[in-house]
Design a protein around this motif. Structure first.
Motif, PDB file in Angstrom:
ATOM      1  N   THR A   1      -4.128   8.907   2.877  1.00 32.90           N
ATOM      2  CA  THR A   1      -4.656   7.540   2.939  1.00 32.90           C
ATOM      3  C   THR A   1      -3.991   6.721   1.843  1.00 32.90           C
ATOM      4  N   GLY A   2      -4.320   5.428   1.788  1.00 31.12           N
ATOM      5  CA  GLY A   2      -3.762   4.598   0.733  1.00 31.12           C
ATOM      6  C   GLY A   2      -4.480   4.870  -0.578  1.00 31.12           C
ATOM      7  N   GLY A   3      -3.714   5.079  -1.659  1.00 34.53           N
ATOM      8  CA  GLY A   3      -4.339   5.459  -2.922  1.00 34.53           C
ATOM      9  C   GLY A   3      -4.268   4.359  -3.966  1.00 34.53           C
ATOM     10  N   PHE A   4      -5.201   4.399  -4.917  1.00 35.64           N
ATOM     11  CA  PHE A   4      -5.279   3.373  -5.961  1.00 35.64           C
ATOM     12  C   PHE A   4      -4.037   3.337  -6.855  1.00 35.64           C
TER      13      PHE A   4
ATOM     14  N   THR B   1     -16.097  11.975   7.815  1.00 35.84           N
ATOM     15  CA  THR B   1     -16.229  11.535   6.429  1.00 35.84           C
ATOM     16  C   THR B   1     -14.879  11.097   5.876  1.00 35.84           C
ATOM     17  N   ILE B   2     -13.843  11.931   6.096  1.00 32.21           N
ATOM     18  CA  ILE B   2     -12.527  11.567   5.577  1.00 32.21           C
ATOM     19  C   ILE B   2     -12.041  10.271   6.225  1.00 32.21           C
ATOM     20  N   SER B   3     -12.268  10.123   7.528  1.00 39.47           N
ATOM     21  CA  SER B   3     -11.811   8.919   8.217  1.00 39.47           C
ATOM     22  C   SER B   3     -12.398   7.676   7.562  1.00 39.47           C
ATOM     23  N   LEU B   4     -13.696   7.713   7.281  1.00 37.34           N
ATOM     24  CA  LEU B   4     -14.333   6.519   6.722  1.00 37.34           C
ATOM     25  C   LEU B   4     -14.062   6.358   5.234  1.00 37.34           C
ATOM     26  N   VAL B   5     -14.218   7.449   4.471  1.00 32.68           N
ATOM     27  CA  VAL B   5     -14.011   7.356   3.023  1.00 32.68           C
ATOM     28  C   VAL B   5     -12.554   7.022   2.725  1.00 32.68           C
ATOM     29  N   GLY B   6     -11.636   7.680   3.445  1.00 29.78           N
ATOM     30  CA  GLY B   6     -10.217   7.403   3.245  1.00 29.78           C
ATOM     31  C   GLY B   6      -9.894   5.958   3.589  1.00 29.78           C
ATOM     32  N   PHE B   7     -10.424   5.478   4.699  1.00 26.40           N
ATOM     33  CA  PHE B   7     -10.183   4.101   5.102  1.00 26.40           C
ATOM     34  C   PHE B   7     -10.751   3.132   4.074  1.00 26.40           C
ATOM     35  N   MET B   8     -11.957   3.462   3.575  1.00 26.62           N
ATOM     36  CA  MET B   8     -12.590   2.565   2.612  1.00 26.62           C
ATOM     37  C   MET B   8     -11.736   2.426   1.355  1.00 26.62           C
ATOM     38  N   GLU B   9     -11.272   3.570   0.833  1.00 27.21           N
ATOM     39  CA  GLU B   9     -10.439   3.524  -0.369  1.00 27.21           C
ATOM     40  C   GLU B   9      -9.186   2.700  -0.091  1.00 27.21           C
ATOM     41  N   SER B  10      -8.571   2.955   1.056  1.00 25.92           N
ATOM     42  CA  SER B  10      -7.328   2.314   1.410  1.00 25.92           C
ATOM     43  C   SER B  10      -7.488   0.805   1.587  1.00 25.92           C
ATOM     44  N   ILE B  11      -8.515   0.396   2.323  1.00 21.70           N
ATOM     45  CA  ILE B  11      -8.687  -1.032   2.607  1.00 21.70           C
ATOM     46  C   ILE B  11      -9.039  -1.779   1.324  1.00 21.70           C
ATOM     47  N   ALA B  12      -9.804  -1.121   0.449  1.00 23.68           N
ATOM     48  CA  ALA B  12     -10.193  -1.777  -0.797  1.00 23.68           C
ATOM     49  C   ALA B  12      -8.963  -2.083  -1.633  1.00 23.68           C
ATOM     50  N   VAL B  13      -8.081  -1.088  -1.773  1.00 23.23           N
ATOM     51  CA  VAL B  13      -6.907  -1.310  -2.616  1.00 23.23           C
ATOM     52  C   VAL B  13      -5.919  -2.266  -1.924  1.00 23.23           C
TER      53      VAL B  13
ATOM     54  N   LEU C   1       0.828  -1.203   0.000  1.00 23.21           N
ATOM     55  CA  LEU C   1       0.000   0.000   0.000  1.00 23.21           C
ATOM     56  C   LEU C   1       0.870   1.264   0.000  1.00 23.21           C
ATOM     57  N   ALA C   2       0.561   2.169  -0.948  1.00 25.79           N
ATOM     58  CA  ALA C   2       1.284   3.435  -0.997  1.00 25.79           C
ATOM     59  C   ALA C   2       0.389   4.529  -0.429  1.00 25.79           C
ATOM     60  N   VAL C   3       0.780   5.006   0.740  1.00 24.43           N
ATOM     61  CA  VAL C   3       0.000   6.019   1.447  1.00 24.43           C
ATOM     62  C   VAL C   3       0.428   7.402   0.976  1.00 24.43           C
ATOM     63  N   GLY C   4      -0.488   8.357   1.059  1.00 30.31           N
ATOM     64  CA  GLY C   4      -0.156   9.729   0.669  1.00 30.31           C
ATOM     65  C   GLY C   4      -1.425  10.494   0.334  1.00 30.31           C
ATOM     66  N   PRO C   5      -1.279  11.702  -0.219  1.00 28.39           N
ATOM     67  CA  PRO C   5      -2.467  12.465  -0.592  1.00 28.39           C
ATOM     68  C   PRO C   5      -3.192  11.755  -1.731  1.00 28.39           C
ATOM     69  N   VAL C   6      -4.515  11.740  -1.681  1.00 26.73           N
ATOM     70  CA  VAL C   6      -5.302  11.204  -2.798  1.00 26.73           C
ATOM     71  C   VAL C   6      -6.374  12.228  -3.166  1.00 26.73           C
TER      72      VAL C   6
END
Lengths: 574, 574
Positions: free
Chosen positions: A310-313, A260-272, A73-78
């Motif tokens: 967060t983790g980005g695609f 919102t950021i906590s959940l949306v960011g986590f969702m994107e990150s966990i999915a990838v 996982l590559a974390v950073g601005p998304v």
């Protein structure tokens, strides 16, 4: 519970294989090179000076490498989180001011605290409330908003600052005469370079190519004097470690955005993270530990004047393809950024903002997902409308409101659906032991004097009266002549106390009319509830059967008719 | 669709039997006599001049008699709705002022519009969101608040105006020295009379007895000069028909209260209507038509300066026991009230307020339900906590907030529960064809090379990742050696597009590993979803079985292994 569960670096650090090193270094450098333009571009999208996007990929990356369970996982601005930052902080401070910057850093602190706490209290499951259609509709709308928000940089004109698509488009049409054609040309060439490089080979760092081209064009042709907007002075050196200061009023105002950021960011990150893990299988992605790691990364981010990450695609995919085997790759990326901050920032003075806009636009327009909408229209109309409503709500009401509407709607639809579950009258298929829905199986025959009914779904307060009504209608239609009711309960997954109460009433009423009530196929947890509520006694132990066939073939109830049903008796105890 | 469905009076009016008349007259007069003290008492509870409680049982009763589907339901002021009126209107206007009265009438108009619209759009099912434990906790707390709110009238002192139980009790203790002993004596005798009369025979109108006693005591002993508070001048004559006036700000402020009253009032009414209907069976209670009837009654109420009404427990029971056969009984009750308004109001001048308080207190303390709490503690701990939290939230946060917390909590618990449904690994019980949970049936044996798993509940976005995780763990634990996975789907009541997507992935992954995925016992609606999403093709038509046994005994898949499974093939089309 081992320490390495909480500090996964201990796992791969101890067992680090020499053969991994080449991949980690190569991936680390590739992603690091991508991060320079992306970090600056996303910071611009978030409404911050570009340098803060680079700060965001120093310490936070290292912290995630130590605490995260994903190794690629590559974390950073998304893009999405940057947009949420711009809209959330933008609602309480003017973009470009010191106050805005300070609040964005406080936001990172808050997201860190929230994610860390969610992980600690094992609340990661909350992210499951975001259904695919809602996420798809939200992402498409957000991508559209993000893309259009960069139009002003691409055209080189001031547009209405708005998150309403139609206002931006209108404003662009009105001021079309003011377009700076040099800026537009640079931006379009940047877009072409990035897309072209991607088409030729994923190994070519398109955005870096575009950045180099942009800087060279500005310097060599002297475009700044033609009105092409450039990044300007980028401060050099590492960020100073400062504890962010804040008031409780600010924190309160930022809470909806932070959640919102906590959940949306986590969702994107966990999915990838999960998607990439499937290709490796030498480690597990643990959602709650991921929350802790992302939370810690954001807390660290607040210390180095970064905004939420967060983790980005896209970068994770590149990291994986370039051969990353462990978090060491991320640490190398971060070190490359540190070197850039120390020595290379003067190079970016002449970078045109239009190039950063092109980086963002290419990144997000790929997120607009029309295929999913078309697919849902065909296979699941109700989910299609969920997507459509979320999309429209995000465009018209705003980013956070859009996802709120989507989640509320999907829960409401779920509840509504569970309020009127599928009920089937069963009949025997001739020549078999099978009992099936008489509405679907035209040759299935009901047994005379017996109503056999299957209720598909849990039985709880909200669908109780539906259950009662359905059952009463079926019973009334078969009176006189009805002697027994067999409730095939294999589809009843749960039963609450309200339902128990009503079931008790229903059974008593039928028994008073001389009608026996039998049950078949109760699952374990429901048997437990029956036992606790005394329903085995009320119905009679011998009236519980393993399947419909046994129930239908059982002799009429008499005081010692139990022998026929020994297995069922045993079942009631299991 | 017949007109008589919308105007049920046409049903019983046309077929009215002479033999019904005696019961209707007797019940109508009995309930009318009850309504005089109750109407005045509940109006006082709602913070209104007592006369408006009598206005509320004129036109609204007649309208309900015409439009309602219940033939015994006695509509009028009830304790809960009166309390909700007092707290809701009390939050925006001072009790006792003209503004308060005006807003209470507007509230009746709003409740009428909301209930009428809910009925018209067939949204009566919304009331099912109120679970038994939430209603029980809410009712007990509200009864406590109502009872204590009358303490000041019973003791004859001014107490802190509060909906917080501890403040009222504290205030009563502090000012105990100021108690007016005449008032307290009158009130306690009133309570004794009402309870005593009820114990001797339900036919004795206890409250009317108490009222008569109270008036006589005040007049004969001259208690007014001893500080006993009396009702004072009650205006005579019928209410004038006036359209209520209001501003949009007032409407907005009243919306939460109006919504709560609409739902809570309807819930109380429909519950008692259904309970009474069970004893008759010569008519049906139709929830959405009931909403229309109650809505119309409240709209009519607003015209005659009444406050919100609904069907109440105690008077309906009396109406039924006294022999009411049709709505004519309610019309007779209303006519009795009209006569009272025209000729008898001067009689109530000397009625002590303590007597009205005693009427309310006896009515509501019976609603405090400790038995239900004790029962739930034993049989369903989670529902017990639902009751407890609602009870405490109602006492501490307020009436409307309490029910809001209860509903939100019960939905949240429902969602949370559905996020981790029961999953069972199945094994064959030796000597039978039955496959049961190996954790519960110690002699059940798993088939070697086969994982047979049952998922109990619908499969949707919120429990998808749980399903995946469970399944993957079970699969991993059986590798190597696993050849086929049988998913017993008889407990899967519904499947959404997100779940379809993941199921598709899961099957593809297993197939890539050489593991077959088979399904057994799919119910019709799930089969439809499988067909639409192309899962029959992916899995292979021949891999769907009617039950676990057939699936387990099926030969290993080969291209034309279909003959064994003809019935299942037929099933897939049904």
């Amino acid at each position: 519970m081992q320490l390495s569960n909480y500090v996964p670096v201990l796992n791969w650090g101890k067992n680090y294989k020499k053969s991994w090193l080449k991949g980690d270094i190569s991936a680390g450098l590739t992603v690091g090179v991508m991060l320079i333009p992306q970090g600056m571009a996303y910071a611009m999208l978030a409404g911050l000076p570009p340098i803060h996007g680079l700060y965001a990929v120093t310490l936070p990356l290292m912290i995630y490498a130590i605490l995260g369970t994903s190794r690629q996982l590559a974390v950073g601005p998304v893009a999405m989180v940057s947009l949420l930052t711009a809209s959330g902080v933008g609602a309480i401070a003017e973009i470009g001011t010191e106050a805005f910057l300070g609040l964005a850093i406080v936001l990172s602190l808050m997201v860190g605290v929230i994610q860390f706490a969610l992980g600690l209290f094992r609340l990661g499951f909350l992210v499951n409330l975001l259904s695919h259609p809602v996420v798809s509709g939200f992402t498409s709308a957000a991508a559209l908003i993000i893309g259009l928000s960069q139009l002003k940089h691409l055209l080189g004109i001031d547009l209405a600052r708005s998150h309403h698509v139609h206002e931006i488009v209108l404003s662009a049409v009105e001021r079309f005469g003011e377009v700076n054609w040099y800026t537009l040309a640079i931006g379009l060439l940047g877009i072409g370079l990035i897309i072209g490089a991607k088409k030729i080979s994923k190994a070519i760092p398109g955005p870096l190519l575009a950045v180099t081209f942009g800087i060279l064009a500005v310097v060599m042709i002297g475009l700044e004097s033609q009105g092409v907007k450039i990044v300007g002075t980028v401060p050099d050196g590492l960020p100073s470690l400062v504890l962010p200061t804040f008031t409780w009023e600010q924190v309160q105002a930022l809470i909806p955005t932070a959640l919102t950021i906590s959940l949306v960011g986590f969702m994107e990150s966990i999915a990838v993270a999960k998607a990439v893990q499937k290709r490796h299988r030498d480690y597990e992605v643990v959602p709650n530990q991921e929350l802790i790691a992302l939370g810690a990364a954001n807390l660290a981010g607040a210390l180095v004047q970064a905004y939420p990450v967060t983790g980005g695609f896209s970068r994770t995919a590149v990291n994986d393809q370039a051969g990353a085997k462990t978090g060491l790759a991320s640490i190398i990326s971060a070190l490359l950024i540190v070197l850039t901050l120390l020595f290379l920032t003067p190079l970016f003075y002449s970078l045109p903002k239009a190039i950063l806009a092109s980086v963002i636009m290419v990144a997000v327009f790929g997120l607009i997902d029309i295929k999913e909408a078309r697919h849902l229209w065909k296979v699941d109309r109700s989910d299609f409308w969920m997507l459509a409503v979320t999309f429209i709500a995000t465009l018209s009401l705003g980013i956070e409101q859009g996802i709120g509407v989507g989640v509320a709607l999907s829960i409401a639809v779920h509840i509504y659906r569970s309020m009127q579950p599928h009920v089937a009258v069963l009949g025997k298929i001739p020549g078999t032991d099978q009992f099936r829905n008489v509405d679907r199986f035209t040759d299935a025959l009901e047994t005379s004097g017996t109503l056999t009914v299957r209720f598909d779904g849990q039985l709880y307060f909200a669908n109780l009266s539906y259950f009662q009504r359905q059952l009463n209608e079926l019973v009334e239609a078969r009176i006189p002549g009805l002697e027994r009711i067999i409730i095939n309960a294999e589809g009843i997954s749960y039963i609450d106390s309200s339902a128990m109460h009503e079931l008790h009433n229903f059974i008593t009423n039928q028994q008073a009319k001389g009608i026996d009530v039998l049950f078949s196929g109760l699952i374990g947890p429901v048997r437990d509830a029956f036992r606790k509520n005394g329903l085995f006694t009320l119905v009679g132990q011998h009236n519980f059967y393993l399947n419909v066939k046994d129930a239908v073939e059982a002799p009429q109830t008499d005081a010692d008719g139990r022998s026929a049903n020994e297995l069922a008796l045993q079942t009631n105890l299991a």
